[in-house]
Design a protein around this motif. Structure first.
Motif, PDB file in Angstrom:
ATOM      1  N   TYR A 186     -18.397  14.275  24.702  1.00 40.18           N
ATOM      2  CA  TYR A 186     -19.329  15.356  25.019  1.00 40.18           C
ATOM      3  C   TYR A 186     -18.572  16.666  25.110  1.00 40.18           C
ATOM      4  O   TYR A 186     -17.545  16.757  25.790  1.00 40.18           O
ATOM      5  CB  TYR A 186     -20.046  15.079  26.337  1.00 40.18           C
ATOM      6  CG  TYR A 186     -21.059  16.145  26.707  1.00 40.18           C
ATOM      7  CD1 TYR A 186     -22.264  16.248  26.011  1.00 40.18           C
ATOM      8  CD2 TYR A 186     -20.803  17.042  27.743  1.00 40.18           C
ATOM      9  CE1 TYR A 186     -23.192  17.225  26.337  1.00 40.18           C
ATOM     10  CE2 TYR A 186     -21.737  18.016  28.077  1.00 40.18           C
ATOM     11  CZ  TYR A 186     -22.927  18.107  27.367  1.00 40.18           C
ATOM     12  OH  TYR A 186     -23.843  19.078  27.692  1.00 40.18           O
ATOM     13  N   LYS A 214     -22.542  21.817  24.506  1.00 33.50           N
ATOM     14  CA  LYS A 214     -23.593  20.982  25.096  1.00 33.50           C
ATOM     15  C   LYS A 214     -24.126  19.997  24.060  1.00 33.50           C
ATOM     16  O   LYS A 214     -25.325  19.777  23.930  1.00 33.50           O
ATOM     17  CB  LYS A 214     -24.714  21.836  25.677  1.00 33.50           C
ATOM     18  CG  LYS A 214     -24.250  22.741  26.821  1.00 33.50           C
ATOM     19  CD  LYS A 214     -25.397  23.557  27.398  1.00 33.50           C
ATOM     20  CE  LYS A 214     -24.887  24.440  28.542  1.00 33.50           C
ATOM     21  NZ  LYS A 214     -25.964  25.270  29.121  1.00 33.50           N
ATOM     22  N   LYS A 215     -23.175  19.401  23.350  1.00 38.17           N
ATOM     23  CA  LYS A 215     -23.484  18.426  22.309  1.00 38.17           C
ATOM     24  C   LYS A 215     -22.485  17.277  22.373  1.00 38.17           C
ATOM     25  O   LYS A 215     -21.349  17.445  22.820  1.00 38.17           O
ATOM     26  CB  LYS A 215     -23.374  19.070  20.917  1.00 38.17           C
ATOM     27  CG  LYS A 215     -24.377  20.176  20.634  1.00 38.17           C
ATOM     28  CD  LYS A 215     -25.752  19.619  20.322  1.00 38.17           C
ATOM     29  CE  LYS A 215     -26.699  20.734  19.891  1.00 38.17           C
ATOM     30  NZ  LYS A 215     -28.050  20.228  19.568  1.00 38.17           N
ATOM     31  N   TYR A 216     -22.918  16.110  21.912  1.00 36.05           N
ATOM     32  CA  TYR A 216     -21.991  15.011  21.655  1.00 36.05           C
ATOM     33  C   TYR A 216     -21.457  15.173  20.240  1.00 36.05           C
ATOM     34  O   TYR A 216     -22.221  15.464  19.298  1.00 36.05           O
ATOM     35  CB  TYR A 216     -22.692  13.660  21.810  1.00 36.05           C
ATOM     36  CG  TYR A 216     -22.941  13.293  23.250  1.00 36.05           C
ATOM     37  CD1 TYR A 216     -21.969  12.635  24.000  1.00 36.05           C
ATOM     38  CD2 TYR A 216     -24.142  13.624  23.871  1.00 36.05           C
ATOM     39  CE1 TYR A 216     -22.189  12.311  25.331  1.00 36.05           C
ATOM     40  CE2 TYR A 216     -24.368  13.300  25.207  1.00 36.05           C
ATOM     41  CZ  TYR A 216     -23.383  12.648  25.927  1.00 36.05           C
ATOM     42  OH  TYR A 216     -23.591  12.336  27.248  1.00 36.05           O
TER      43      TYR A 216
END
Length: 364
Positions: free
Chosen positions: A263, A268-270
């Motif tokens: 992460y 704010k993303k995988y």
């Protein structure tokens, strides 16, 4: 090793939800190279290269590196008089590759070097990924044996090992090997392992096959007790038990045996990092809002060069977000289809680094 027809592959891909394209209009990717990082694993006179290269933050400023096939030399600095062992590890002290120290370990209890992880049987272990579970270390392992076709080997199962006495020297670690449950060809933990307060999550791919990716989870307290017999699967938008093989659930995507997922708190993303292709492959990334997706299509952002390598192939790319630096450290492995070249050319078969900066573009 199974060979699949183009029609079979198309039918498999048709079962996967259509992924969204990677948004190149929103995100920019820059790749940098550092000689210091790229040569980080090359300095030990006895440990003369390996592939795999997964990393785990052990806490207290230490990082565990997990390697698969490793050259151990009895002639300092050379592979010509080496033994190949099936896995090895290293402990890194510090998070900055410019200053961190590195110590390699394997089983030295006998006259000849042996793999760090091993149990009796007509197979061997290659390393997957793992994580800390409170004060214990959990490492997932791939079970591999020889076959008369394909590349000569096949990943046919998996296991895991739980280690409680991490404060001691690795040669004295007490290994609690855990029997794996039926996972219908999915090699759990061959790729990324993540956790939250309540659950441990393990990605894997179906072997030997076209690498359909599934996500499993266990309760943290069960893992801590060494109980891995009842995983839950992400199936059709919820967590479910899977007691029989069919109907086969929809895979998250088609991946590889080894890759990373982490992460990124800024984006704010995988992010899923992987090598794509066979032979002179490329590095690529997928994005998702959640562990289970929906994952974008891969975006291929880097094609390594292989100066002086006659028959190269690249594989097993992974990100290492626990390492410090201006960007995301990614390793990949370069090998040769010519074993003689692998022995002679010590510019290959040490994990290589690139630094990747993925940023969200500002609105004009």
């Amino acid at each position: 090793m199974k060979i699949y027809s183009p029609i079979a592959i198309l039918l498999l891909l048709a079962r996967i939800c259509i992924a969204q394209p990677f948004d190149t209009a929103k995100y920019s990717i820059k790749v940098e190279w550092s000689k210091t990082a790229d040569e980080y694993f090359t300095h030990d006179p006895v440990w003369r290269g390996a592939d795999g290269a997964a990393s785990i933050d052990l806490g207290n400023g230490k990082v565990l590196w997990l390697f698969s096939d490793s050259f151990i030399s009895d002639s300092a600095g050379s592979r010509k008089k080496s033994k190949i062992i099936r896995n090895s590890i290293a402990i890194q002290d510090g998070f900055d590759l410019r200053t961190a120290s590195l110590t390699f370990y394997w089983d030295k209890s006998k006259k000849e070097p042996e793999a760090f992880f091993h149990t009796p049987g007509n197979f061997w272990f290659w390393t997957g990924h793992g994580t800390m579970i409170k004060d214990k270390l959990l490492v997932f392992l791939m079970k591999v044996h020889e076959v008369p076709s394909g590349l000569g080997f096949e990943v046919f199962g998996w296991s895991a090992v739980l280690i409680a006495n991490l404060q001691e020297e690795p040669s004295t670690w007490k290994m609690q090997y855990l029997d794996s449950p039926e996972t219908f060809g999915t090699i759990a933990g061959s790729a990324a392992v993540l956790k939250d307060k309540n659950y441990l999550y393990a990605y894997g791919a179906v072997e030997p096959a076209t690498h359909e990716v599934f996500l499993l989870r266990w309760k943290i307290n069960k893992i801590y007790q060494g109980k891995i017999n009842k995983p839950e699967w992400w199936i059709a938008g919820k967590w479910s038990a899977r007691k029989i093989e069919k109907p086969i659930p929809e895979p998250l995507f088609i991946g590889g045996t080894e890759y990373s997922v982490h992460y990124d708190p800024v984006l704010k993303k995988y992010l899923q990092i992987q090598s794509f292709g066979f032979g002179e492959a490329k590095l690529g990334v997928r994005m998702a809002d959640h562990l289970y997706g929906k994952w974008t299509e891969p975006y291929l952002f880097f094609a390594p060069e292989y100066p002086g390598v006659k028959k190269p192939f690249m594989y097993s790319a992974k990100a290492h977000p626990e390492l410090h630096g201006d960007g995301l450290q990614i390793t990949y492995n370069v090998n040769s289809f010519d074993f003689g070249e692998l022995i002679e050319n010590q510019g290959i078969y040490f994990p290589r680094f690139v630094v990747v900066k993925i940023v969200e573009k500002k609105e004009p």
